[in-house]
Design an enzyme around this catalytic site. Structure first.
Site, short mmCIF file in Angstrom:
data_model
loop_
_atom_site.label_atom_id
_atom_site.label_comp_id
_atom_site.label_asym_id
_atom_site.label_seq_id
_atom_site.Cartn_x
_atom_site.Cartn_y
_atom_site.Cartn_z
N GLU A 39 0.87 -1.17 0.00
CA GLU A 39 0.00 0.00 0.00
C GLU A 39 0.91 1.22 0.00
O GLU A 39 1.82 1.31 0.83
CB GLU A 39 -0.88 0.03 1.26
CG GLU A 39 -1.84 1.22 1.22
CD GLU A 39 -2.61 1.44 2.51
OE1 GLU A 39 -2.28 0.81 3.53
OE2 GLU A 39 -3.54 2.28 2.49
N ARG B 207 5.40 -12.43 9.51
CA ARG B 207 6.10 -11.19 9.24
C ARG B 207 7.39 -11.15 10.05
O ARG B 207 7.56 -11.88 11.02
CB ARG B 207 5.21 -10.01 9.61
CG ARG B 207 4.94 -9.92 11.09
CD ARG B 207 4.30 -8.59 11.55
NE ARG B 207 4.27 -7.58 10.56
CZ ARG B 207 3.15 -7.00 10.13
NH1 ARG B 207 1.99 -7.35 10.65
NH2 ARG B 207 3.19 -6.06 9.23
N LYS C 263 4.37 0.30 9.85
CA LYS C 263 4.42 1.58 9.16
C LYS C 263 3.83 2.68 10.03
O LYS C 263 4.29 3.81 10.01
CB LYS C 263 3.66 1.48 7.83
CG LYS C 263 4.51 0.91 6.72
CD LYS C 263 3.93 1.19 5.36
CE LYS C 263 3.00 0.08 4.94
NZ LYS C 263 2.55 0.21 3.54
#
Length: 565
Positions: free
Chosen positions: A41, A268, A278
RNA sequence: UGACCCAUGGUGUAAUUGGCAACACGUCUGAUUUUGGUUCAGAAGAGUCCAGGUUCGAGCCCUGGUGGGUCAACCA
């Protein structure tokens, strides 16, 4: 005698995803096609966790002669910006991967997605809900209790169609209506309880401008984009595991033959002493705890690049940590090892003094400059040699002198003899102090017979020091970095904000450092090993008349380690 | 009082798919060394979360626990 020992190739270990791919290939699935995608994104910069995903996605495709698409997941115009798109492309390329002409955006599919939504409405599988967010949320139930059906759930197809068109045409304001899938409000999986497909958002989009005022949700876009692009393996992180039934539900409504993309989840990356979301990284940037997304202390790809990490070292790191479904925590020491390993092979050696202490060699002719031979990289003979100017006055590292040396201190002390690398043996004869008793200068004598660093009489010295001429040098600023957080897992404390664990000394700026003239014309990103100190690279703040270096990583230092205990 | 996922030295991964637990990082010795780097030689450290079961044999299969993670955004 010997059978041929197989060449040691950079083996790509077989992880559980590769195993799945191989099983499917053996079963003849997808006509032997492997096609992955990396779907960021564009709402922030890429970090080392993304690098893991990039290596996985591109690496898996490469391993099985497949392709990888770059696809920006840009379904939420309120957060996404072109600046991020550009940085992401730069970072993926820098890491060494290429997506050819397969650069896509979820927004490329807005028309098709709209059509698909219309199809679902016509089939009675989607409806427009007039309730506000809070009401919908409260009707959703809890993980342990089923939800309630919306009063609008049984609207006619015609009414739904009409309402949806009017949503698209901007007749309603933000949040006034949503389009929902009609699945199962009692499902044990929260994501199947009539998920929202479209929301109204009168926000211009970075690519479609003001063409749309309704935008699809992630779940309604991702799988369909995978399907339309012919993706075979849609690799994502563990938190999307519970989304998989919904992903498959949409594909079921879409598919026309046997082909379907398969979502596979992996863990992750978590790294010690840093944060990896983020949102939190953005917070560090916005609140000026760091200088920007590419601050060399950041775990971002751009930060690591600026810090002096190489793409190879990051790829090797990604390979070493493996791919599993175990939610773990990798020791940063492994990342640091990966750069050292790569830079040891590649980095030009140079001498630089960070904390200068002046040394006058009293029996060395004044005004004389000798060019000493120095090896550029002992790990790579082809790197050749260079000249280093030696003069009567030089600088050495302050820590390389002790007035009262402890046992096993091999460096300089009163009356001691050491080697100046590539130059001469010198013996300390005097210690000059100021009124405060601070050592300001050392006097030494040198042995002219030891030119180059060896004494013809076979005399040995225990220590070899790096040095820089006090007159023939380049002055530089050097930035030393330490971990951003003092806690191994700044996130792992309930009721405590991760920022409470920030290391107040994560940055040390040394203003007056001296480096040998060799570095004079170096450009941003050039990497060096400052002998005995570590790896340093030229920072982007560097100017021709004022070089700035970042310390990428320290050299391993057994002496310091013993001192620490 | 739910669904889904996970569990192997300090850390991260392996184990030819059921055959006496291997590798990397880290740690500790020692050797070499004009970087207290690199390199080299070696050591310590897990008996695979627990309890049952299947089997000649289980880290791998089955059952039940325990512990951890994820999911209740008109975020992705």
């Amino acid at each position: 005698m010997s059978e041929k020992i197989p060449e040691k190739e950079p083996v790509v270990k077989k992880n559980f995803i590769h195993q799945i791919v191989e099983e499917e290939l053996n079963a003849g699935k997808n006509d032997g096609r492997v096609h992955t995608r990396f779907p960021p994104e564009p709402n922030g910069y890429l970090h080392i966790g993304h690098a893991k995903s990039i290596c996985l996605n591109f690496g898996t495709a490469q391993k099985y002669n497949g392709l990888t698409n770059l696809r920006f997941d840009d379904t939420n115009p309120s957060k996404e910006e072109t600046e991020y798109v550009d940085s992401i492309k730069e970072d993926v390329h820098w890491l060494g991967f290429d997506w050819g002409d397969r650069e896509f955006f979820a927004s490329d599919y807005f028309d098709k997605l709209y059509e698909f939504a219309t199809k679902l409405i016509k089939e009675g599988k989607a409806y427009v809900d007039d309730q506000d967010a809070e009401t919908i949320s409260s009707q959703k139930g809890t993980p342990t209790r089923p939800g309630l059906e919306s009063p609008h759930r049984q609207r006619s197809v015609e009414e739904n169609l009409d309402l949806f068109v009017r949503m698209r045409d901007g007749e309603f304001s933000d949040g006034e209506k949503v389009l929902r899938a009609k699945i199962d409000m009692a499902s044990p999986n929260m994501h199947m309880r009539d998920p929202i497909l479209y929301r109204i958002m009168k926000t211009p989009h970075h690519r479609t401008g003001d063409k749309w005022c309704i935008y699809p949700m992630y779940d309604f876009a991702h799988g369909q984009c995978d399907y339309w692009e012919g993706i075979t393996h849609s690799i994502c992180t563990l938190e999307f595991e519970v989304h998989r039934p919904l992903y498959n539900w949409f594909i079921d409504q879409l598919k026309t033959d046997e082909y379907r993309p398969r979502q596979i989840e992996f863990a992750r990356l978590n790294l010690t002493y840093t944060v990896m979301s983020k949102r939190k990284l953005l917070e560090l940037v916005k609140d000026k705890h760091v200088s920007g997304w590419d601050d060399p202390r950041m775990p971002t790809v751009s930060g690591l690049r600026r810090r002096g990490y190489t793409p190879e070292s990051i790829r090797n790191f990604a390979e070493r940590i493996g791919v599993t479904k175990v939610d773990g925590m990798i020791d940063v020491a492994l990342l640091e090892h990966s750069v050292r390993e790569d830079l040891n092979k590649k980095a030009q050696r140079v001498m630089g003094v960070l904390n200068p202490l002046k040394v006058v060699i009293t029996n060395y002719p004044e005004g004389q400059v000798e060019e000493m031979d120095a090896i550029n990289n002992p790990e790579n003979p082809e790197a050749g040699k260079r000249k280093v100017p030696f003069t009567r006055e030089i600088y050495i590292e302050r820590e390389d002198f002790m007035e009262e040396p402890p046992r096993k201190f091999f460096r300089l002390g009163p009356g001691r003899e050491v080697r100046l690398r590539y130059a001469y043996f010198v013996t300390c004869t005097d210690v000059v102090k100021d009124e405060q008793g601070e050592i300001v200068e050392l006097h030494c004598t040198y042995d002219p017979a030891s030119r180059g660093g060896n004494s013809p009489d076979g005399r040995k010295v225990k220590g070899t020091l790096h040095w820089v001429s006090a007159t023939e040098n380049v002055e530089a600023e050097v930035r030393l970095y330490d971990r951003l957080f003092l806690d191994e897992d700044p996130n792992g404390h309930k009721d405590r904000d991760f920022k409470e664990f920030m290391n107040p000394n994560s940055l040390t700026v040394l203003d007056k450092c001296y480096i040998e003239p060799f570095v004079k014309d170096s450009k941003a990103l050039d990497s060096f090993q400052f002998e005995r100190l570590g790896y340093f690279n030229v920072d982007s703040d560097s100017k021709a008349d004022k070089l700035v270096f970042n310390r990428t990583a320290q050299l391993r230092d057994n002496w310091a380690k013993k001192q620490g205990k």
